[in-house]
Design an enzyme around this catalytic site. Structure first.
Site, PDB file in Angstrom:
ATOM      1  N   GLU A   1     -11.877  23.917  11.486  1.00  0.00           N
ATOM      2  CA  GLU A   1     -12.949  23.201  12.186  1.00  0.00           C
ATOM      3  C   GLU A   1     -12.977  21.723  11.816  1.00  0.00           C
ATOM      4  OE1 GLU A   1     -16.564  25.304  11.436  1.00  0.00           O
ATOM      5  OE2 GLU A   1     -15.990  27.034  12.672  1.00  0.00           O
TER       6      GLU A   1
ATOM      7  N   HIS B   1     -20.647  26.698  18.321  1.00  0.00           N
ATOM      8  CA  HIS B   1     -21.182  27.902  17.689  1.00  0.00           C
ATOM      9  C   HIS B   1     -22.109  28.689  18.618  1.00  0.00           C
ATOM     10  CE1 HIS B   1     -19.826  25.499  14.255  1.00  0.00           C
ATOM     11  NE2 HIS B   1     -19.811  26.605  13.543  1.00  0.00           N
TER      12      HIS B   1
END
Length: 262
Positions: free
Chosen positions: A116, A150
């Site tokens: 990420e 997310h």
């Protein structure tokens, strides 16, 4: 001029940055730089490893360990709570304090922080910065994409775990807020230190500790001490952020240097 990279281009860039110990395949990233750089900025000597945050001349202590210590300082209260849980006779506290190792721990504490931070910091920040976007704007906007990344957890909660839509929405909104706030911090670390190691380590620590269990801390028999430690940690964190902001030049960040030259 805005360049939109497809999935294949990102995959090639991800896989070709480092090969056999030498930085190879940088022509892909450099081609992107040539298309995105304004005002002939790319004619200056801008190394791809420096832009990606893979190299720093300031040393490991300044660029990685200090940000890690700063992040741990912010979590002083929760860290003490988890540590004290190991010395409690209460079975529930032991369950809370025990770190469970497994495939999910590897995903959350190793794979997720590296992948990420590579995507949202090493890849996105340089392209925006070389288009002339100010570092403050990058710090404010890039984490929004990180937070949006997310939102799929909501679908997982409703389909796999059979949660009600309103309950899943509450969790997803909190995750979006929490990850966006962390994204601001991670982007600031990347631009301030000039290395991706700082946000990766901070990300790994935050994933390891999880969301601070303030409700459980309030019910702890040493709740007052934990509250003092939490407040002291926040104050210490604010002081360290201030120190790093004032002494950004010590980190040798390419983004910091170029920003002040313009």
């Amino acid at each position: 001029m805005t360049v939109s990279l497809g999935t294949e281009e990102w995959r090639l860039l991800d896989c070709s940055v480092k090969l056999n110990g030498n930085y190879q395949g940088t022509n892909i990233f450099n081609s992107c730089l040539q298309m995105t750089c304004p005002n002939n900025l790319c004619k200056q000597t801008l190394g791809t490893p420096q832009l990606l945050g893979l190299y720093s001349s300031s040393g490991l202590l300044h660029t990685a360990l200090l940000p890690l210590l700063m992040t741990a300082t912010l979590f002083t209260g929760p860290i003490l709570f988890k540590a004290s849980a190991h010395f409690q006779s209460d079975r529930e506290h032991k369950r809370i304090g025990r770190l469970q190792f497994g495939i999910y721990t590897l995903r959350d504490c190793v794979v997720a922080p590296i992948s990420e931070e590579w995507c949202f910091r090493s890849c996105m920040v340089p392209l925006l910065w070389l288009q002339g976007v100010k570092p403050s704007t990058i710090i404010a906007t890039v984490p929004l994409f990180f937070g949006l990344g997310h939102l799929h957890h909501g679908w997982e909660l409703m389909v796999a775990h059979k949660w009600a839509a309103h309950r899943a929405l509450q969790v997803v909104c909190f995750q979006f807020l929490y990850t966006t706030v962390f994204g601001w911090y991670a982007a600031w670390l990347f631009i301030t230190t000039g290395t991706v190691a700082a946000p990766v380590l901070a990300h790994a620590l935050c994933n390891t500790l999880g969301v601070p269990p303030f409700a459980q801390m309030a019910n702890h028999r040493r709740a007052s001490w934990l509250m003092v430690a939490t407040v002291a940690g926040m104050l210490g964190f604010a002081l360290l952020v201030g120190w790093m902001t004032v002494h950004q030049d010590r980190f040798g960040s390419l983004y910091h240097q170029q920003f002040h030259q313009h």
